[in-house]
Design an enzyme around this catalytic site. Structure first.
Site, PDB file in Angstrom:
ATOM      1  N   HIS A 114      66.412  11.174  16.989  1.00 11.10           N
ATOM      2  CA  HIS A 114      65.074  11.779  16.960  1.00 11.10           C
ATOM      3  C   HIS A 114      64.016  10.699  16.735  1.00 11.10           C
ATOM      4  CE1 HIS A 114      66.662  15.742  17.276  1.00 11.10           C
ATOM      5  NE2 HIS A 114      67.304  15.707  16.122  1.00 11.10           N
ATOM      6  N   ASP A 165      64.988  16.427  25.783  1.00 11.26           N
ATOM      7  CA  ASP A 165      66.334  16.730  25.279  1.00 11.26           C
ATOM      8  C   ASP A 165      67.242  15.496  25.311  1.00 11.26           C
ATOM      9  OD1 ASP A 165      68.264  18.385  24.214  1.00 11.26           O
ATOM     10  OD2 ASP A 165      68.970  19.101  26.160  1.00 11.26           O
ATOM     11  N   LEU A 206      42.964  13.563  27.742  1.00  9.45           N
ATOM     12  CA  LEU A 206      44.275  14.213  27.911  1.00  9.45           C
ATOM     13  C   LEU A 206      44.439  15.280  26.837  1.00  9.45           C
ATOM     14  CD1 LEU A 206      47.282  14.325  28.962  1.00  9.45           C
ATOM     15  CD2 LEU A 206      47.798  12.598  27.229  1.00  9.45           C
TER      16      LEU A 206
HETATM   17  C1  IPE Z   1      65.345  22.548  23.840  1.00  9.09           C
HETATM   18  O1  IPE Z   1      66.420  21.734  23.586  1.00  9.09           O
HETATM   19  C2  IPE Z   1      64.335  22.403  22.761  1.00  9.09           C
HETATM   20  C3  IPE Z   1      63.673  21.111  22.661  1.00  9.09           C
HETATM   21  C4  IPE Z   1      63.835  20.072  23.420  1.00  9.09           C
HETATM   22  C5  IPE Z   1      62.742  21.032  21.611  1.00  9.09           C
HETATM   23  P1  IPE Z   1      67.743  22.268  22.877  1.00  9.09           P
HETATM   24  O2  IPE Z   1      68.664  21.131  22.845  1.00  9.09           O
HETATM   25  O3  IPE Z   1      67.410  22.911  21.600  1.00  9.09           O
HETATM   26  O4  IPE Z   1      68.226  23.373  23.900  1.00  9.09           O
HETATM   27  P2  IPE Z   1      69.646  24.090  23.991  1.00  9.09           P
HETATM   28  O5  IPE Z   1      69.897  24.741  22.673  1.00  9.09           O
HETATM   29  O6  IPE Z   1      70.652  23.040  24.295  1.00  9.09           O
HETATM   30  O7  IPE Z   1      69.485  25.055  25.117  1.00  9.09           O
HETATM   31  C1  IPE Z   2      65.987  17.476  21.645  1.00  6.45           C
HETATM   32  O1  IPE Z   2      67.118  16.732  21.440  1.00  6.45           O
HETATM   33  C2  IPE Z   2      65.057  17.426  20.464  1.00  6.45           C
HETATM   34  C3  IPE Z   2      64.998  18.647  19.694  1.00  6.45           C
HETATM   35  C4  IPE Z   2      65.550  19.788  19.949  1.00  6.45           C
HETATM   36  C5  IPE Z   2      64.214  18.568  18.500  1.00  6.45           C
HETATM   37  P1  IPE Z   2      68.431  17.385  20.842  1.00  6.45           P
HETATM   38  O2  IPE Z   2      68.376  17.240  19.366  1.00  6.45           O
HETATM   39  O3  IPE Z   2      68.624  18.752  21.358  1.00  6.45           O
HETATM   40  O4  IPE Z   2      69.523  16.406  21.408  1.00  6.45           O
HETATM   41  P2  IPE Z   2      70.950  16.818  21.939  1.00  6.45           P
HETATM   42  O5  IPE Z   2      70.748  17.770  23.090  1.00  6.45           O
HETATM   43  O6  IPE Z   2      71.684  17.455  20.805  1.00  6.45           O
HETATM   44  O7  IPE Z   2      71.553  15.530  22.373  1.00  6.45           O
HETATM   45 MG    MG Z   3      69.611  19.457  23.036  1.00  6.67          MG
END
Ligand code: IPE
Ligand code: IPE
Ligand code: MG
Length: 224
Positions: free
Chosen positions: A29, A12, A122
């Site tokens: 990303h 995240d 892995l």
């Molecule tokens: C969880 O992250 C999903 C992934 C890392 C793929 P999110 O950023 O989507 O989670 P919430 O919505 O903040 O809980």
């Molecule tokens: C996690 O990073 C990756 C995915 C959910 C694909 P986020 O895109 O949720 O990044 P933040 O939390 O908005 O910074």
């Molecule tokens: Mg996020």
């Protein structure tokens, strides 16, 4: 020292990193992909057998189309460019989540899984369109249909993580402390590490620090 077979990661913080450093969530990303590569390498160095990466949740469909498209394009290109090399490194790719993407991506995912099926160094479980509640409900439905007895062992067999030991470690980067519908059943006894750094800033040394810390934890499993 605690044995370690399986690390699960909620990757995240890409969006925030992108906005802060490149004024674009999508660039975050892209940068996050470099961390994926680094962490895969270090997981092999550490001789850990299973790595589960949360890449896209069932709830992430709520995001703007432009971001969703970017993410899946990134994944497509990653597989096209990197699957041969992952295969050479004896890495097995296993997708968990509902594989209902474009025909092209579904095919690519199936091919990647098939190509790497017998690899043993892995196993990477890539959680894509994954939601733990959906996974559990689906497992129960199948058990019911097959008239299977409902118990812990049987349920584990119907989950998409079947044949994978439960993760001993969960890491969530991005300074957020929640599970976001990830592996709710499988993480019942995991040691959880919430990391302040955003995923693109997460480095091998941060990962190694967590592993070292984990190895020394007294794990009770209800005992004393
Ligand atoms: C969880 O992250 C999903 C992934 C890392 C793929 P999110 O950023 O989507 O989670 P919430 O919505 O903040 O809980
Ligand atoms: C996690 O990073 C990756 C995915 C959910 C694909 P986020 O895109 O949720 O990044 P933040 O939390 O908005 O910074
Ligand atoms: Mg996020």
């Amino acid at each position: 020292m605690n044995p370690l077979n399986h690390v699960a990661i909620i990757m995240d913080g890409n969006g925030r990193w992108g906005l802060k450093n490149k004024s674009s969530r999508n660039q975050g990303h892209k940068a996050g992909l470099n961390t994926v590569e680094k962490i895969i390498k270090e997981t092999i160095n550490q001789k850990i057998k299973y790595l589960t990466l949360y890449a896209f949740s069932t709830e992430n469909w709520k995001r703007p189309k432009k971001e969703i498209n970017y993410l899946f394009n990134l994944l497509e290109n990653f597989l096209l460019n990197r699957i041969e090399d992952l295969n050479k490194q004896n890495i097995k790719l296993n997708v968990i989540g509902a594989k209902n993407f474009s025909k092209k991506l579904n095919k690519l995912l199936n091919l990647s899984e098939k190509k790497t099926l017998k690899n043993t160094t892995l196993q990477i479980n890539l959680a894509l369109n994954y939601g733990s509640k959906f996974e559990i409900i689906n497992a129960l439905k199948k058990m019911n249909k097959n008239n299977d007895k409902i118990n812990e062992m049987n349920l584990s067999k119907y989950l998409q993580t079947k044949n994978t030991p439960d993760p001993e470690i969960l890491i969530r980067t991005g300074n957020t402390k929640r599970l976001s519908n990830f592996l709710l059943w499988q993480l019942a006894y995991a040691e959880i590490f919430f990391e302040k750094k955003l995923w693109p800033d997460f480095e091998e040394k941060d990962y190694i620090k967590i592993i070292k810390k984990f190895k020394r934890i007294k794990r009770n499993f209800g005992n004393i």
